[in-house]
Structure formats: C-alpha cells, structure tokens
Design an enzyme around this catalytic site. Structure first.
Site, PDB file in Angstrom:
ATOM      1  N   LYS A   1     -43.975  -0.254  22.644  1.00 14.57           N
ATOM      2  CA  LYS A   1     -44.078   1.193  22.458  1.00 14.57           C
ATOM      3  C   LYS A   1     -45.496   1.635  22.094  1.00 14.57           C
ATOM      4  O   LYS A   1     -45.836   2.802  22.256  1.00 14.57           O
ATOM      5  CB  LYS A   1     -43.056   1.675  21.423  1.00 14.57           C
ATOM      6  CG  LYS A   1     -41.600   1.309  21.737  1.00 14.57           C
ATOM      7  CD  LYS A   1     -41.185   1.609  23.143  1.00 14.57           C
ATOM      8  CE  LYS A   1     -39.770   1.292  23.536  1.00 14.57           C
ATOM      9  NZ  LYS A   1     -39.265  -0.058  23.297  1.00 14.57           N
TER      10      LYS A   1
ATOM     11  N   TYR B   1     -25.053  -3.458  24.557  1.00 21.79           N
ATOM     12  CA  TYR B   1     -26.322  -3.309  23.844  1.00 21.79           C
ATOM     13  C   TYR B   1     -26.235  -3.930  22.445  1.00 21.79           C
ATOM     14  O   TYR B   1     -25.304  -3.644  21.694  1.00 21.79           O
ATOM     15  CB  TYR B   1     -26.670  -1.815  23.728  1.00 21.79           C
ATOM     16  CG  TYR B   1     -27.974  -1.554  23.001  1.00 21.79           C
ATOM     17  CD1 TYR B   1     -29.194  -1.785  23.641  1.00 21.79           C
ATOM     18  CD2 TYR B   1     -27.994  -1.102  21.696  1.00 21.79           C
ATOM     19  CE1 TYR B   1     -30.390  -1.557  22.985  1.00 21.79           C
ATOM     20  CE2 TYR B   1     -29.185  -0.866  21.028  1.00 21.79           C
ATOM     21  CZ  TYR B   1     -30.380  -1.095  21.684  1.00 21.79           C
ATOM     22  OH  TYR B   1     -31.564  -0.881  21.026  1.00 21.79           O
TER      23      TYR B   1
ATOM     24  N   TYR C   1     -33.573  -7.355  22.953  1.00 15.14           N
ATOM     25  CA  TYR C   1     -34.322  -7.124  24.187  1.00 15.14           C
ATOM     26  C   TYR C   1     -34.897  -8.418  24.779  1.00 15.14           C
ATOM     27  O   TYR C   1     -34.480  -8.882  25.834  1.00 15.14           O
ATOM     28  CB  TYR C   1     -35.472  -6.140  23.931  1.00 15.14           C
ATOM     29  CG  TYR C   1     -35.025  -4.747  23.594  1.00 15.14           C
ATOM     30  CD1 TYR C   1     -34.711  -3.833  24.595  1.00 15.14           C
ATOM     31  CD2 TYR C   1     -34.928  -4.330  22.272  1.00 15.14           C
ATOM     32  CE1 TYR C   1     -34.307  -2.553  24.292  1.00 15.14           C
ATOM     33  CE2 TYR C   1     -34.510  -3.041  21.957  1.00 15.14           C
ATOM     34  CZ  TYR C   1     -34.203  -2.159  22.975  1.00 15.14           C
ATOM     35  OH  TYR C   1     -33.797  -0.891  22.671  1.00 15.14           O
TER      36      TYR C   1
END
Ligand code: PLP
Length: 332
Positions: free
Chosen positions: A49, A262, A288
């Site tokens: 990010k 998820y 992830y």
C-alpha cells in the site's frame, strides 16, 4: 513515464530489492525464482500500500485535504500503512474497520490494529455485515459540515490514482531485470481489491513488456476477480493515454487457493509460510502472501512454467498481520 499531474508524496523506500530465491527454487525444482521485496517498502512496517499511498496522498495534498478516510477489515494492512503515511505527512486519519468471523484477543487488539492506534488514527469499528462505504460517506459528510476537508480512499487504495503506484513498480521491475540481464517472464501475486494486479497489467501494457501477471485470489471467484481487475486495469491504461484495447487475457486470476474464504487458513498456505521461512528466511502472512505463495508452489508443481523462465513472486507485505493469528502460525 509521467504518471500524474500532481507530485506524488515520497513515502516508500524505493526501489525495493529483486532477490533470487535459490533455496526455494531448488526445493521446488525450478523455474528461476525471484522475490520482489515490497514487504520492504518501509512505511509503517512495509507492504504494497505504500506505493499506492504515494499517489493517493500526493493527490490529497494537492486538493488541500486535511483528513484522510479509508475502510478495511479490522486487520487491514492498507489501513495500517495509511495511518503511518498520515502521521508522516501531518494529516488526520480516520479508519472504518469491519469485524469478521475472527474474534480472538490477538485479532481484535494486536497486529495491524495495535499499530493503527500507535500511529494516532481514529478507529471506528463496525459490525461484520455493515456497509463500510456508507459508513465512510456518512462520516465524510459530518466532517465537511464541521469545516474539515476529507479525502476518501477506496478499500485497498484500488482506484486509478492508487494503481499508478504499481504502474511505477512494473517500470521498476523491468529496469531491475534489465540490469540483471534477465527477462521478466511472469509475476505471481496476491490479488484482493485488485489495484496492485491492475497497476502491473497497465504498466506492462504501457511499456510493451510481454511479462505475464498471475493473480492468486484471496477471496471470491475467478470470474468476479478477473472482471474487477480488468476494469481497473483498463481505466488505468486509459489514464496513461493508451488507446489500444487491453486484451481480455492480459488479466489472469486463479481462485483454487482461496480455501473457505478471505482470511480463512488453508493447509497449503500453512505449508507456504513454513517453506518460505525455513528455506529463505522470508516471512509471509496468512491472509495474502501465504496464499499467493501456495499458488506459486501449486503452479510450479503442475509445471505451469517452463524450467528456464524467470518468475517473480511479488511479496506484498502483510507481515504485521501475522501477530493477529498466533494460533495459526504457532503450529506451522
Ligand atoms: C492489500 C494487500 C494485497 C492485495 O493488494 P490489492 O491491491 O488489494 O489487490 C496483497 N497483499 C497484502 C499483504 C495486502 O495488504
């Protein structure tokens, strides 16, 4: 490449290393494996990010914003890096974080949440079924009414502006591959809100590189994720002034490594965390990068790549999230 009309903020330590992973490569029996270390972008303990936030917060400052709002899961890495970036730039930060099926003490208070608070962000925690975007819009209205100038960031920072960070990363990787005298045949990464994947696809298109980008889904189905990433990539390419259409097959997503959903652990994710740590000293996260690495391992095992290809695993970070799931990680 001139990517934006405004000046991006300098938030990330760039370029990040592109390192060979010889022990992992020989364990798996080829192809030539490299790790792009975007876990080392620095900002607020690193992760992908940071590159998006350079553009997003550059735009926010150009617009005279004083308060940044964003949304995410309670253990959002994007929220944590946004909080760090705001601290560094002297902006107020408000995070709207949604609870999930996880309810352990570590999930609720450790990892990214601990850091969000340390960076001085204001946290609003909403229930698991609640609409995050609506909550953010509502808060933005309140702030505007009080005379503040809010700038809203979509989940994961995935939008044209944020995606530019990964257009720049595509250029950075091609330059590094050129310096190392190798071709960049494929990049494997975790694909979530989709901007990282989309930015790379748009970047390789803009630079006319033949590099394939393979997204390993961390939630949802292949069809939904491919169409979301395609739309983001096509919009980003248009922003870059590319008028030739983006081929449909430029966006590849595999969804068989998601498991139950998820942030739900899989056996293959656990194996990937163990292998990466013990063969390369590389720390992955359960949500992830662990699933993305389980995808890369699965692809190598089914001979998806030619033995002489150069394949890059994009390490998108997420390491602080590890401390939110000690019950999963301690038994690997
Ligand atoms: C957000 C995130 C991703 C996914 O990136 P998107 O741009 O949302 O698809 C991958 N890995 C980590 C560690 C992340 O925090």
């Amino acid at each position: 490449m001139q990517l934006s009309a405004f000046q991006p903020s300098r938030l990330a330590q760039l370029p990040t290393p592109l390192d060979p992973a010889p022990r992992l490569q020989s364990h798996l029996g080829g192809p030539r494996l490299f790790i792009k270390r975007d876990d080392l972008t620095g900002l607020g303990l690193g992760g992908n990010k940071a590159r998006k936030l350079e553009f997003l917060l550059g735009e926010a400052l150009a617009q005279g914003a004083d308060t940044i709002l964003t949304v995410g899961a309670l253990q959002s890495n994007h929220a944590r890096q946004t909080a760090a970036a705001c601290a560094k730039l002297g902006l107020k930060c408000e995070l709207i974080l949604r609870r999930s099926h996880h309810a352990s003490e570590s999930y609720l208070a450790n990892g990214n949440v601990l850091l969000d608070r340390l960076f001085g962000a204001r946290l609003t925690i909403i229930e698991s079924g609640a609409n995050r975007e609506e909550a953010m819009e509502q808060r933005a209205c309140e702030l505007r009414a009080a005379g503040a100038r809010p700038y809203l960031i979509a989940v994961g920072g995935s939008c044209i502006t944020g995606n530019l960070g990964y257009v720049a990363c595509a250029e950075e990787m091609l330059r590094q591959a050129g310096e190392a005298g190798i071709t960049l045949d494929a990049v494997v990464l975790a694909t979530g809100s989709g901007g990282t994947h989309a930015g790379l696809v748009a970047g390789f298109l803009a630079l006319r590189a033949a590099t394939r980008v393979i997204g390993i889904a961390v939630e949802g189905t292949r069809a939904d994720q491919e169409s979301a990433v395609y739309d983001l990539a096509a919009d980003t390419a248009l922003h870059l002034g590319i008028t030739r259409p983006l081929p449909r097959d430029a966006v590849t997503v595999l969804d068989e490594f998601v498991g139950q959903g998820y942030a739900r652990p899989t056996m293959a994710m656990r194996a990937a965390l163990g292998i990466s740590a013990r063969l390369e000293g590389i720390v992955l996260d359960p949500v992830y990068t662990g699933k993305a690495m389980s995808g890369l391992i699965g692809l190598v095992q089914r001979r998806y790549f030619r033995p002489d290809e150069n394949v890059v695993f994009l390490h998108t970070g997420g390491v602080p999230g590890l401390f939110a799931y000690p019950e999963t990680v301690a038994t690997i």
